[in-house]
Design an enzyme around this catalytic site. Sequence first.
Site, short mmCIF file in Angstrom:
data_model
loop_
_atom_site.label_atom_id
_atom_site.label_comp_id
_atom_site.label_asym_id
_atom_site.label_seq_id
_atom_site.Cartn_x
_atom_site.Cartn_y
_atom_site.Cartn_z
N ARG A 184 46.93 3.92 5.65
CA ARG A 184 47.11 4.66 4.39
C ARG A 184 45.82 4.76 3.60
NH1 ARG A 184 47.84 7.43 0.87
NH2 ARG A 184 49.49 7.59 -0.68
N LYS A 185 44.78 4.04 4.02
CA LYS A 185 43.50 4.07 3.31
C LYS A 185 42.59 5.12 3.96
CE LYS A 185 45.42 0.26 1.70
NZ LYS A 185 46.27 0.17 0.54
N VAL A 186 41.36 5.24 3.46
CA VAL A 186 40.48 6.34 3.90
C VAL A 186 39.97 6.14 5.33
CG1 VAL A 186 38.30 7.53 3.40
CG2 VAL A 186 39.90 7.02 1.55
#
Length: 379
Positions: A184-186
């Site tokens: 869900r992070k970059v």
Amino acid sequence: MIPIALPLLAEDEAEAARAAVLSGWVSQGPQVAAFEQEFATLVGAPHACAVSSCTSALHIALKALGIRAGDEVIVPSHSFIATANCVRYCDATPVFVDIEAETYNIDPARVAEAITPRTRAIIAVHQMGMPCDVTALATLADRHGIFLVEDAACAAGSMIRIDQNWEPVGRPRGAIACFSFHPRKVITTGEGGMLTTADPALDRKFRLLRQHGMSVPDTVRHGSRQVLFEDYLMVGFNYRMTDIQAAIGRKQLERLPELVARRRALAARYTELLGNIEGLVLPFEPDWARSNWQSYCVLLPDRIDQRGVMQRLLDQDIATRRGIMCSHREAPYANGAPRHDLRWSEHAQDHAILLPLYAQLTEKDQERIAAALRAGLEF
Ligand SMILES: *Cc1c(COP(=O)(O)O)cnc(C)c1O
């Protein structure tokens, strides 16, 4: 279907994972060491230590600082629950304070009011990738002789202006910064985390704590021509990252500048498309901050039913999420966890929604999302 998020993983990552598997060394080893070096260089941190998640990074961070029963740690309630849980893992007490309405980040003025003789640390979250005011928080922490830990779970690639220079988040302004590589992070390694610090003694503690307190890591024994016996110097954990994950992470790091540039362009486009919707509050980026836009969060007018709007978008195959959770409303903290006024935290959870944002999102998708949101609000 337009999802809320989508990692950018391709042949490079698959090839790197394959090479790690075929190397015969799949647990924490040379790929982890190289990933740590490259991450440290990228964020300008003297030391970086890879672990299994940001949650384990936060746990190790507080352990390394000696946080224990009877200590208070000031945290935003408006964050993923791991921010508060890591305080409880150390038998210490999280003290919840409110956020600033504009940035969704912990409010330094509220932190100042919450400091007591028992306060040992502040955990400051760079929420949704938007840098929080670490300059003010570091000054406050220094003045009171307490630690500042940055929960930079979402903030790999975000920048902050210190004096006149733009610096990456993660060259820690406080004692330690913690990152996540959840999908869900970059950037992602499947699961994974990283601690950065300028203090070599803390970095040594991280390395012991992530690996059972073991004095001689298995990589060193493996490479030694002399028989080595290890000692166990403290009660540690198994919070290691694998070499398969690190190999993927190294490819993701190469993509980071391009991913952040793409996200910044998409965020700017959203701001253009949504700017004239009556009553809709768009995200605010202070002039000293450059977000990586891990999430794009809009605040709906008070009268609008958040769940209804989200459902109308979902009916048109557009996924959204409600505003960031409030930990003080969840079972582990609902009864008696110390808290200050949390009105903006609750307001943001109840009235904000996160829009889809990922590198592969097209401008056409964004136009569709903007039109659906506009119609959803007029419903
Ligand atoms: C995602 C997130 C975490 C947890 O990260 P994991 O790597 O999933 O353990 C912690 N804090 C914040 C603010 C997050 O967004």
